[in-house]
Scaffold this active site. Structure first.
Site, PDB file in Angstrom:
ATOM      1  N   GLU A  76      -0.762  -7.279   8.294  1.00 33.10           N
ATOM      2  CA  GLU A  76      -0.159  -5.983   8.578  1.00 33.10           C
ATOM      3  C   GLU A  76       1.276  -5.960   8.067  1.00 33.10           C
ATOM      4  OE1 GLU A  76       0.927  -3.023  12.300  1.00 33.10           O
ATOM      5  OE2 GLU A  76      -0.978  -4.102  12.276  1.00 33.10           O
ATOM      6  N   ASP A 151       7.573   4.268   6.357  1.00 27.26           N
ATOM      7  CA  ASP A 151       8.559   5.336   6.243  1.00 27.26           C
ATOM      8  C   ASP A 151       8.121   6.319   5.162  1.00 27.26           C
ATOM      9  OD1 ASP A 151      11.127   6.709   5.250  1.00 27.26           O
ATOM     10  OD2 ASP A 151      11.760   5.704   7.080  1.00 27.26           O
TER      11      ASP A 151
END
Length: 248
Positions: A76, A151
């Protein structure tokens, strides 16, 4: 997964042409910010890191030796404060997890929590994800790579900083096993569209979505619902999941 979204979680963003552009052009999808560390976070970095932390200096990983077994491997990128990654590691003890995050408070928090819960199937890099994937993971070694709520860099002039770019997804493809999956999720529709566009043009992938939902998939039950996401759902915000499998 960024359960408490940090300003810019994750990894260095991709360039357009080749692997060198990924981290030699200096375009990054994150900005390192100083943050106050709690006692637990400091403990994680100081006391638990020597046991569960990984560095670029270690070179190419031997994952079977690292975990002392042969198992399914999940990576991840940008796990934020680490709550969902901890939950996954605890819920799936038969799977090995490696998290990559650059922000010290999140890394410290995850390490402290992993130690308190006695987790042995979790390791962490505090490094740039592109360099980790390029330098540390062997080819064909990852079953699933997760990129949850990176983001979005919403301003058009910043779109080049988005981590999901052609060179980046090609690097991931080479690290995935054939049949392995790249699972992305975002709460920004424009970024979801960007992800879908990049993946549609990427060679060696197939979209796992059905014709009814393509290019997206419903949120899989195995992806934990974060506090951040739950709050967004209450406010009527959408979330888009994309899962692409390596086909060759």
């Amino acid at each position: 997964m960024n359960d408490e979204r940090t300003p810019e979680p994750g990894a260095e963003a991709a360039g357009e042409a080749n692997q060198d552009t990924l981290y030699k052009r200096g375009i990054k999808s994150y900005v390192l910010r100083a943050g106050r560390m709690t006692g637990a976070q400091t403990r994680g970095l100081e006391e638990v890191w020597p046991r569960l932390g990984l560095t670029l200096d270690g070179g190419r990983l031997d994952l079977d030796a690292l975990f002392g077994r042969r198992a399914r491997r999940v990576v991840e990128i940008g796990f934020g404060m680490g709550a969902s990654l901890i939950e996954q590691a605890e819920t799936h003890p038969d799977t090995d997890f490696i998290g990559i995050e650059v922000h010290a408070p999140g890394v410290g928090k995850l390490l402290d929590e992993a130690d308190k819960r006695g987790l042995t199937n979790l390791r962490v890099f505090r490094e740039d994800a592109v360099r980790v994937l390029d330098e540390c993971f062997p080819a064909d070694s990852i079953d699933t790579l997760q990129l949850f709520f990176p983001d979005p860099w919403p301003k058009k002039k910043h779109h080049k900083r988005r981590i999901v770019q052609p060179a980046f997804v090609e690097l991931i493809r080479r690290r995935l096993k054939v049949g392995g999956t790249l699972h992305m999720a975002t709460d920004w529709e424009n970024y979801a569209e960007h992800m879908a566009e990049v993946m549609a043009a990427a060679p060696g992938y197939r979209n796992t979505a059905t014709a009814e939902t393509a290019p997206y998939v419903p949120r899989p039950e195995f992806r934990p619902l974060t506090k951040f996401e739950a709050r967004g759902e209450r406010l009527g915000h959408g979330v888009w999941d994309l899962i692409f499998a390596r086909s060759e």
